[in-house]
Design a protein around this motif. Structure first.
Motif, mmCIF file in Angstrom:
data_model
loop_
_atom_site.group_PDB
_atom_site.id
_atom_site.type_symbol
_atom_site.label_atom_id
_atom_site.label_comp_id
_atom_site.label_asym_id
_atom_site.label_seq_id
_atom_site.Cartn_x
_atom_site.Cartn_y
_atom_site.Cartn_z
ATOM 1 N N GLY A 353 0.794 -1.226 0.000
ATOM 2 C CA GLY A 353 0.000 0.000 0.000
ATOM 3 C C GLY A 353 0.824 1.272 0.000
ATOM 4 O O GLY A 353 0.312 2.357 0.284
ATOM 5 N N ILE A 354 2.106 1.175 -0.324
ATOM 6 C CA ILE A 354 2.982 2.355 -0.350
ATOM 7 C C ILE A 354 2.958 2.965 -1.748
ATOM 8 O O ILE A 354 3.181 2.275 -2.743
ATOM 9 C CB ILE A 354 4.413 1.977 0.061
ATOM 10 C CG1 ILE A 354 4.416 1.540 1.533
ATOM 11 C CG2 ILE A 354 5.377 3.132 -0.167
ATOM 12 C CD1 ILE A 354 5.688 0.892 1.979
ATOM 13 N N LYS A 355 2.696 4.268 -1.806
ATOM 14 C CA LYS A 355 2.530 4.950 -3.090
ATOM 15 C C LYS A 355 3.794 5.668 -3.558
ATOM 16 O O LYS A 355 4.075 5.743 -4.753
ATOM 17 C CB LYS A 355 1.384 5.966 -2.992
ATOM 18 C CG LYS A 355 0.063 5.366 -2.542
ATOM 19 C CD LYS A 355 -0.399 4.251 -3.463
ATOM 20 C CE LYS A 355 -1.747 3.699 -3.037
ATOM 21 N NZ LYS A 355 -2.126 2.515 -3.845
ATOM 22 N N ALA A 356 4.532 6.245 -2.604
ATOM 23 C CA ALA A 356 5.708 7.041 -2.962
ATOM 24 C C ALA A 356 6.520 7.294 -1.709
ATOM 25 O O ALA A 356 6.109 6.936 -0.599
ATOM 26 C CB ALA A 356 5.279 8.368 -3.593
ATOM 27 N N ILE A 357 7.686 7.926 -1.889
ATOM 28 C CA ILE A 357 8.503 8.322 -0.749
ATOM 29 C C ILE A 357 8.641 9.837 -0.727
ATOM 30 O O ILE A 357 8.539 10.497 -1.762
ATOM 31 C CB ILE A 357 9.896 7.648 -0.781
ATOM 32 C CG1 ILE A 357 10.631 7.956 -2.092
ATOM 33 C CG2 ILE A 357 9.766 6.156 -0.565
ATOM 34 C CD1 ILE A 357 12.044 7.414 -2.132
ATOM 35 N N ASP A 358 8.825 10.375 0.469
ATOM 36 C CA ASP A 358 8.938 11.812 0.661
ATOM 37 C C ASP A 358 10.377 12.240 0.364
ATOM 38 O O ASP A 358 11.308 11.868 1.090
ATOM 39 C CB ASP A 358 8.552 12.166 2.102
ATOM 40 C CG ASP A 358 8.391 13.660 2.321
ATOM 41 O OD1 ASP A 358 9.092 14.443 1.644
ATOM 42 O OD2 ASP A 358 7.582 14.044 3.183
ATOM 43 N N GLU A 359 10.553 13.022 -0.666
ATOM 44 C CA GLU A 359 11.884 13.426 -1.119
ATOM 45 C C GLU A 359 12.635 14.272 -0.090
ATOM 46 O O GLU A 359 13.862 14.392 -0.149
ATOM 47 C CB GLU A 359 11.770 14.214 -2.436
ATOM 48 C CG GLU A 359 11.184 13.423 -3.602
ATOM 49 C CD GLU A 359 12.119 12.317 -4.087
ATOM 50 O OE1 GLU A 359 13.350 12.443 -3.845
ATOM 51 O OE2 GLU A 359 11.632 11.355 -4.701
ATOM 52 N N ARG A 360 11.924 14.837 0.875
ATOM 53 C CA ARG A 360 12.596 15.661 1.883
ATOM 54 C C ARG A 360 13.571 14.857 2.734
ATOM 55 O O ARG A 360 14.505 15.427 3.309
ATOM 56 C CB ARG A 360 11.554 16.324 2.801
ATOM 57 C CG ARG A 360 10.707 17.382 2.137
ATOM 58 C CD ARG A 360 9.663 17.904 3.107
ATOM 59 N NE ARG A 360 8.744 16.847 3.515
ATOM 60 C CZ ARG A 360 7.817 17.003 4.476
ATOM 61 N NH1 ARG A 360 7.732 18.160 5.134
ATOM 62 N NH2 ARG A 360 6.999 16.014 4.773
ATOM 63 N N TYR A 361 13.358 13.559 2.806
ATOM 64 C CA TYR A 361 14.199 12.729 3.666
ATOM 65 C C TYR A 361 15.223 11.925 2.859
ATOM 66 O O TYR A 361 15.878 11.034 3.415
ATOM 67 C CB TYR A 361 13.329 11.800 4.516
ATOM 68 C CG TYR A 361 12.360 12.575 5.385
ATOM 69 C CD1 TYR A 361 12.823 13.336 6.449
ATOM 70 C CD2 TYR A 361 10.997 12.568 5.112
ATOM 71 C CE1 TYR A 361 11.939 14.081 7.237
ATOM 72 C CE2 TYR A 361 10.103 13.289 5.886
ATOM 73 C CZ TYR A 361 10.581 14.032 6.942
ATOM 74 O OH TYR A 361 9.719 14.758 7.724
ATOM 75 N N ILE A 362 15.354 12.227 1.590
ATOM 76 C CA ILE A 362 16.332 11.534 0.753
ATOM 77 C C ILE A 362 17.647 12.317 0.759
ATOM 78 O O ILE A 362 17.674 13.531 0.580
ATOM 79 C CB ILE A 362 15.810 11.375 -0.699
ATOM 80 C CG1 ILE A 362 14.503 10.545 -0.673
ATOM 81 C CG2 ILE A 362 16.843 10.715 -1.568
ATOM 82 C CD1 ILE A 362 14.636 9.195 -0.029
ATOM 83 N N VAL A 363 18.733 11.596 0.963
ATOM 84 C CA VAL A 363 20.061 12.198 1.057
ATOM 85 C C VAL A 363 20.759 12.064 -0.293
ATOM 86 O O VAL A 363 20.809 10.971 -0.880
ATOM 87 C CB VAL A 363 20.899 11.498 2.144
ATOM 88 C CG1 VAL A 363 22.311 12.078 2.186
ATOM 89 C CG2 VAL A 363 20.207 11.612 3.490
ATOM 90 N N GLU A 364 21.297 13.160 -0.795
ATOM 91 C CA GLU A 364 22.065 13.109 -2.036
ATOM 92 C C GLU A 364 23.417 12.440 -1.798
ATOM 93 O O GLU A 364 24.129 12.800 -0.849
ATOM 94 C CB GLU A 364 22.283 14.524 -2.588
ATOM 95 C CG GLU A 364 21.009 15.217 -3.044
ATOM 96 C CD GLU A 364 20.355 14.547 -4.235
ATOM 97 O OE1 GLU A 364 21.099 13.929 -5.033
ATOM 98 O OE2 GLU A 364 19.129 14.644 -4.366
ATOM 99 N N THR A 365 23.750 11.456 -2.615
ATOM 100 C CA THR A 365 25.039 10.725 -2.440
ATOM 101 C C THR A 365 25.872 10.802 -3.709
ATOM 102 O O THR A 365 25.396 11.185 -4.754
ATOM 103 C CB THR A 365 24.765 9.258 -2.086
ATOM 104 O OG1 THR A 365 23.974 8.654 -3.123
ATOM 105 C CG2 THR A 365 24.046 9.143 -0.764
#
Length: 365
Positions: A353-365
């Motif tokens: 039931g997961i639609k997407a992830i919140d980009e605010r918590y994604i770390v650029e690597t």
């Protein structure tokens, strides 16, 4: 339906307060998120937090295993041959259980979506909702008692107390303070995180029994490899003993069960390498008449959603330790399980039931 791509994202979410155990202190939940896409557009999600002191996995090792080992094996393969996929993945690299778990979750999410069923029903459908405990981090007795009162006021009726970091006499003072604050109606379970030796664990548990502290169970009192020590504690105390770090694989579970070394088993997807192997552990325990808990590391709602769906599918999983998302300052996942206080609702969406992830918590690597 064939797998067309596997992507990863690194996430990081601060905790409200530090999470302290006998093994580590965590202030930020770091994780690797997996996005698996199929040719019809179906997207499956998975997660792997690095828990160095338990699984040995790091952010770098998880990324390497996924991109260099699993991705070449799985791209172009069909979900309809899922047993072959899980077998190939298991044999491709030893250990690396968190990386395996992330891919396993994404596979099961995709498979259940194609079956148009919520994952817990696809796997067995025993429960539709669960009740989680809440963990009290190891601290000074008075602080732990205050924390316990807060969680009780928030509606939690089962507390998991971290011990094993200091002298056992201090652990007993901690439990006494919490029991006095909590009263007699609250279930208290202890997690020593391998912090005791067998003989001192027996003395401590007997002391707690004599004091009438009414402990529901004690989790992993001795080192993970010390199966004989675990058996000694189990056979010489009345309080039920749960194996956690001692059980990673079905082989570990078989040995523990044959020895009678524990009364209960804590299954974690990050130790088992995902749902596929976790089911085997649960079924083995069921044969021996042993109940299980399903727990977690410090994970976001993606990993906990997968663990909750697995837990809800098995009849002998009777305890649930899924409070990690409640410790975080943000929610990385759009969709998945929902919390109503201590009650977790699994929902009717296909897969996780997961639609997407919140980009605010994604770390650029």
């Amino acid at each position: 339906m064939k797998i067309t791509s596997i992507e990863t994202f690194q996430g990081a979410i601060p905790l409200h307060t530090p999470f302290k155990t006998a093994l580590r202190t965590v202030t930020v939940a770091e994780t690797i998120i997996v996005k698996l896409t199929c040719e019809d557009g179906t997207v499956g999600w998975g997660e792997a937090p690095p828990t160095h002191v338990i699984t040995g996995d790091s952010l770098a090792s998880i990324q390497y295993a996924i991109h260099s080992i699993f991705k070449p094996l799985l791209i172009g393969e069909s979900l309809s041959a899922r047993e072959r996929l899980f077998e190939k993945m298991e044999k491709s690299i030893v250990r690396n259980t968190s990386a395996k778990a992330a891919i396993d979750m994404a596979l099961y999410d995709s498979i259940a979506q194609q079956a148009n069923m919520p994952l817990h029903r696809f796997l067995g459908g025993f429960h539709e909702s669960l009740e989680t405990d809440y963990t009290v981090s190891v601290n000074r007795p008075e602080v732990m008692a205050q924390d316990a009162r807060k969680y009780i006021n928030d509606g939690f009726s089962v507390l998991k107390i971290k011990v094993g970091k200091d002298e056992i006499a201090e652990d007993i003072r901690r439990i006494q303070a919490i029991r006095e604050e909590a009263g007699s109606d609250i279930l208290i379970r202890l997690d020593a995180n391998q912090g005791w030796k067998a003989k001192e664990a027996v003395r401590a548990i007997r002391k707690m029994e004599d004091l009438g502290l009414h402990i529901e169970l004690i989790e992993q009192p001795v080192k993970a490899h010390d199966f004989e020590g675990l058996k000694t504690v189990t056979k010489n105390t009345e309080t039920p003993i749960m194996a956690d770090e001692s059980v990673f694989s079905p082989h570990d579970a078989k040995q523990i069960l044959e020895m009678g070394a524990a009364d209960l088993i804590n299954i974690k997807l990050m130790k088992a390498g995902g749902i596929h192997q976790a089911i085997k552990i649960a079924k083995l325990a069921h044969i021996y008449g042993v109940e299980c808990m399903v727990g977690s590391m410090i994970e976001t709602k993606i990993g906990i959603t997968a663990a909750a769906h697995f837990a809800a599918s098995q009849s002998n999983v009777t305890r649930y330790d899924f409070d990690a998302p409640l410790m975080l300052t943000g929610d990385l996942a759009n969709g998945g399980i929902t919390y109503n206080g201590r009650v977790i609702e699994l929902g009717n969406e296909a897969g996780l039931g997961i639609k997407a992830i919140d980009e605010r918590y994604i770390v650029e690597t």
